[in-house]
Motif scaffolding. Structure first.
Motif, PDB file in Angstrom:
ATOM      1  N   GLN A  15       0.806  -1.220   0.000  1.00 17.50           N
ATOM      2  CA  GLN A  15       0.000   0.000   0.000  1.00 17.50           C
ATOM      3  C   GLN A  15       0.840   1.272   0.000  1.00 17.50           C
ATOM      4  OE1 GLN A  15      -3.303  -0.396  -0.342  1.00 17.50           O
ATOM      5  NE2 GLN A  15      -2.950  -2.605  -0.251  1.00 17.50           N
ATOM      6  N   LEU A  16       2.160   1.139  -0.190  1.00 20.64           N
ATOM      7  CA  LEU A  16       3.053   2.286  -0.083  1.00 20.64           C
ATOM      8  C   LEU A  16       3.532   2.760  -1.451  1.00 20.64           C
ATOM      9  CD1 LEU A  16       5.277   1.048   2.900  1.00 20.64           C
ATOM     10  CD2 LEU A  16       3.216   2.454   3.008  1.00 20.64           C
ATOM     11  N   SER A  17       3.849   4.039  -1.541  1.00 18.24           N
ATOM     12  CA  SER A  17       4.421   4.598  -2.763  1.00 18.24           C
ATOM     13  C   SER A  17       5.890   4.192  -2.868  1.00 18.24           C
ATOM     14  CB  SER A  17       4.302   6.119  -2.750  1.00 18.24           C
ATOM     15  OG  SER A  17       5.140   6.666  -1.734  1.00 18.24           O
ATOM     16  N   GLY A  18       6.520   4.526  -3.989  1.00 17.04           N
ATOM     17  CA  GLY A  18       7.914   4.156  -4.189  1.00 17.04           C
ATOM     18  C   GLY A  18       8.833   4.714  -3.116  1.00 17.04           C
ATOM     19  N   SER A  19       8.711   6.009  -2.817  1.00 13.47           N
ATOM     20  CA  SER A  19       9.569   6.630  -1.801  1.00 13.47           C
ATOM     21  C   SER A  19       9.255   6.086  -0.411  1.00 13.47           C
ATOM     22  CB  SER A  19       9.398   8.151  -1.825  1.00 13.47           C
ATOM     23  OG  SER A  19       8.044   8.509  -1.581  1.00 13.47           O
ATOM     24  N   GLU A  20       7.973   5.809  -0.147  1.00 17.60           N
ATOM     25  CA  GLU A  20       7.583   5.239   1.145  1.00 17.60           C
ATOM     26  C   GLU A  20       8.140   3.827   1.307  1.00 17.60           C
ATOM     27  OE1 GLU A  20       3.290   7.501   1.901  1.00 17.60           O
ATOM     28  OE2 GLU A  20       3.371   5.643   0.722  1.00 17.60           O
ATOM     29  N   ARG A  21       8.185   3.065   0.218  1.00 21.33           N
ATOM     30  CA  ARG A  21       8.741   1.719   0.263  1.00 21.33           C
ATOM     31  C   ARG A  21      10.215   1.760   0.628  1.00 21.33           C
ATOM     32  NH1 ARG A  21       6.117  -2.549  -3.121  1.00 21.33           N
ATOM     33  NH2 ARG A  21       3.999  -1.873  -3.559  1.00 21.33           N
ATOM     34  N   GLN A  22      10.953   2.680   0.034  1.00 20.23           N
ATOM     35  CA  GLN A  22      12.375   2.783   0.322  1.00 20.23           C
ATOM     36  C   GLN A  22      12.618   3.120   1.789  1.00 20.23           C
ATOM     37  OE1 GLN A  22      14.104   5.579  -2.406  1.00 20.23           O
ATOM     38  NE2 GLN A  22      13.535   4.395  -4.230  1.00 20.23           N
ATOM     39  N   LYS A  23      11.844   4.063   2.298  1.00 19.85           N
ATOM     40  CA  LYS A  23      11.981   4.456   3.698  1.00 19.85           C
ATOM     41  C   LYS A  23      11.563   3.326   4.621  1.00 19.85           C
ATOM     42  CE  LYS A  23      10.575   8.075   6.961  1.00 19.85           C
ATOM     43  NZ  LYS A  23       9.756   9.309   7.141  1.00 19.85           N
ATOM     44  N   ASN A  24      10.500   2.630   4.257  1.00 21.49           N
ATOM     45  CA  ASN A  24       9.954   1.556   5.086  1.00 21.49           C
ATOM     46  C   ASN A  24      10.936   0.399   5.233  1.00 21.49           C
ATOM     47  OD1 ASN A  24       7.722   0.185   6.489  1.00 21.49           O
ATOM     48  ND2 ASN A  24       7.595  -1.113   4.672  1.00 21.49           N
ATOM     49  N   ILE A  25      11.679   0.102   4.161  1.00 19.78           N
ATOM     50  CA  ILE A  25      12.531  -1.088   4.148  1.00 19.78           C
ATOM     51  C   ILE A  25      13.959  -0.793   4.595  1.00 19.78           C
ATOM     52  CG2 ILE A  25      13.505  -1.000   1.814  1.00 19.78           C
ATOM     53  CD1 ILE A  25      11.686  -4.028   3.347  1.00 19.78           C
ATOM     54  N   ARG A  26      14.300   0.485   4.732  1.00 21.49           N
ATOM     55  CA  ARG A  26      15.673   0.868   5.068  1.00 21.49           C
ATOM     56  C   ARG A  26      16.073   0.294   6.433  1.00 21.49           C
ATOM     57  NH1 ARG A  26      15.484   6.498   4.491  1.00 21.49           N
ATOM     58  NH2 ARG A  26      15.454   6.087   2.257  1.00 21.49           N
ATOM     59  N   GLY A  27      17.205  -0.355   6.484  1.00 22.16           N
ATOM     60  CA  GLY A  27      17.703  -0.921   7.738  1.00 22.16           C
ATOM     61  C   GLY A  27      16.994  -2.185   8.186  1.00 22.16           C
ATOM     62  N   ALA A  28      16.203  -2.802   7.289  1.00 23.24           N
ATOM     63  CA  ALA A  28      15.419  -3.976   7.682  1.00 23.24           C
ATOM     64  C   ALA A  28      16.202  -5.282   7.594  1.00 23.24           C
ATOM     65  CB  ALA A  28      14.167  -4.077   6.809  1.00 23.24           C
ATOM     66  N   PHE A  29      17.383  -5.272   6.932  1.00 18.51           N
ATOM     67  CA  PHE A  29      18.127  -6.507   6.725  1.00 18.51           C
ATOM     68  C   PHE A  29      19.556  -6.387   7.259  1.00 18.51           C
ATOM     69  CE2 PHE A  29      15.067  -6.063   3.240  1.00 18.51           C
ATOM     70  CZ  PHE A  29      14.364  -7.248   3.346  1.00 18.51           C
ATOM     71  N   GLU A  30      20.112  -7.523   7.598  1.00 17.76           N
ATOM     72  CA  GLU A  30      21.527  -7.579   7.955  1.00 17.76           C
ATOM     73  C   GLU A  30      22.113  -8.905   7.496  1.00 17.76           C
ATOM     74  OE1 GLU A  30      22.263  -7.424  12.147  1.00 17.76           O
ATOM     75  OE2 GLU A  30      21.686  -9.527  12.465  1.00 17.76           O
ATOM     76  N   VAL A  31      23.409  -8.906   7.287  1.00 18.68           N
ATOM     77  CA  VAL A  31      24.113 -10.143   6.967  1.00 18.68           C
ATOM     78  C   VAL A  31      24.604 -10.743   8.270  1.00 18.68           C
ATOM     79  CG1 VAL A  31      26.099 -11.157   5.804  1.00 18.68           C
ATOM     80  CG2 VAL A  31      24.768  -9.396   4.661  1.00 18.68           C
ATOM     81  N   ARG A  32      24.119 -11.939   8.558  1.00 22.98           N
ATOM     82  CA  ARG A  32      24.435 -12.591   9.823  1.00 22.98           C
ATOM     83  C   ARG A  32      25.753 -13.353   9.745  1.00 22.98           C
ATOM     84  NH1 ARG A  32      20.358 -16.951  12.746  1.00 22.98           N
ATOM     85  NH2 ARG A  32      21.477 -17.126  14.730  1.00 22.98           N
ATOM     86  N   ARG A  33      26.048 -13.908   8.575  1.00 32.21           N
ATOM     87  CA  ARG A  33      27.260 -14.712   8.411  1.00 32.21           C
ATOM     88  C   ARG A  33      28.003 -14.239   7.162  1.00 32.21           C
ATOM     89  NH1 ARG A  33      24.865 -19.977   7.361  1.00 32.21           N
ATOM     90  NH2 ARG A  33      26.951 -20.868   7.475  1.00 32.21           N
TER      91      ARG A  33
END
Length: 240
Positions: free
Chosen positions: A176-194
């Motif tokens: 339900q998000l716009s392109g810019s909202e998607r980028q902001k929403n997903i920022r910092g959501a992932f990390e490399v564990r190994r």
């Protein structure tokens, strides 16, 4: 299971198309029936050589789309089987939101049988799927991207890892998000564990749908920062 038992089961319980329910006849059960195949739309040239966006019936050579001309991409190239519309969109929706995990077999086969000389499976050293946050995984019961990635991994004998990349922040649904909202929403959501698993590797990242590319962009960014050599993306569908 012996060939005799398999034939006996197929005789009394003939395999059905998981897309529409019609009999598959002699076709294997990991393929749609001919009618459903005809209803599917597939990307062809011309297209964007970076993100894979198809330009439909417009004649001409491959060329960068407006987004890839103006924005940096962390992945090297992305490809999708076809546009996110019609039967493909309906089937992905059933697979993802209605618990139809059995659809991973034919949908995963679409990915595994994708053919593009500019996107050879032999180039990849490791397959990763876009991870779900544990809360979303409990709600859905399975990670649809991981089920798809397993089919590709088995078909091409490419190692699959589902622990190196993890989702560390629960986010609002991107739909339900716009392109810019998607980028902001997903920022910092992932990390490399190994990081040792992905170091210097040419990685194939698999997801179900490429919409704006915000999710795979974020994944590719953290993978490259952690030492991956290159990240390419393969999805079932691409939003137009």
């Amino acid at each position: 299971m012996t060939p005799f038992l398999t034939a006996l089961i197929d005789f009394f319980f003939p395999p059905k198309c998981l897309f529409c329910g019609d009999s598959l006849g002699e076709l294997p059960d990991d393929h749609p029936c001919p009618l459903c195949t005809e209803r599917m739309k597939f990307f062809s040239h011309p297209r964007c050589p970076c993100c894979g966006l198809g330009f439909g019936d417009i004649p001409g050579e491959d060329h960068l789309c407006s987004t890839c001309l103006t924005e940096d991409r962390h992945f090297t190239r992305s490809r999708a089987i076809g546009p996110y519309e019609g039967l493909m969109a309906e089937t992905i929706h059933r697979f993802k939101y209605q618990g139809a995990s059995r659809l991973a077999k034919p949908l995963g086969t679409f990915l595994a049988e994708y053919k593009d000389p500019e996107f050879p499976f032999s180039a990849f050293e490791l397959i990763l799927s876009v991870p779900l946050h544990p809360r979303r995984l409990r709600q859905r019961g399975f990670n649809q991207s991981l089920l798809l990635a397993r089919r590709v991994s088995r078909k091409h004998s490419i190692p699959l890892d589902f622990t190196a990349l993890r989702r560390i922040r629960h986010t609002d649904p991107q739909t339900q998000l716009s392109g810019s909202e998607r980028q902001k929403n997903i920022r910092g959501a992932f990390e490399v564990r190994r990081p040792e698993v992905i170091a210097e590797k040419h990685i194939l990242l698999i997801d179900d749908v490429f919409t704006t590319g915000a999710t795979v962009q974020e994944c590719a960014k953290v993978l490259l920062r952690a030492g991956a050599q290159q990240v390419d993306v393969l999805t079932l569908a691409r939003a137009l």
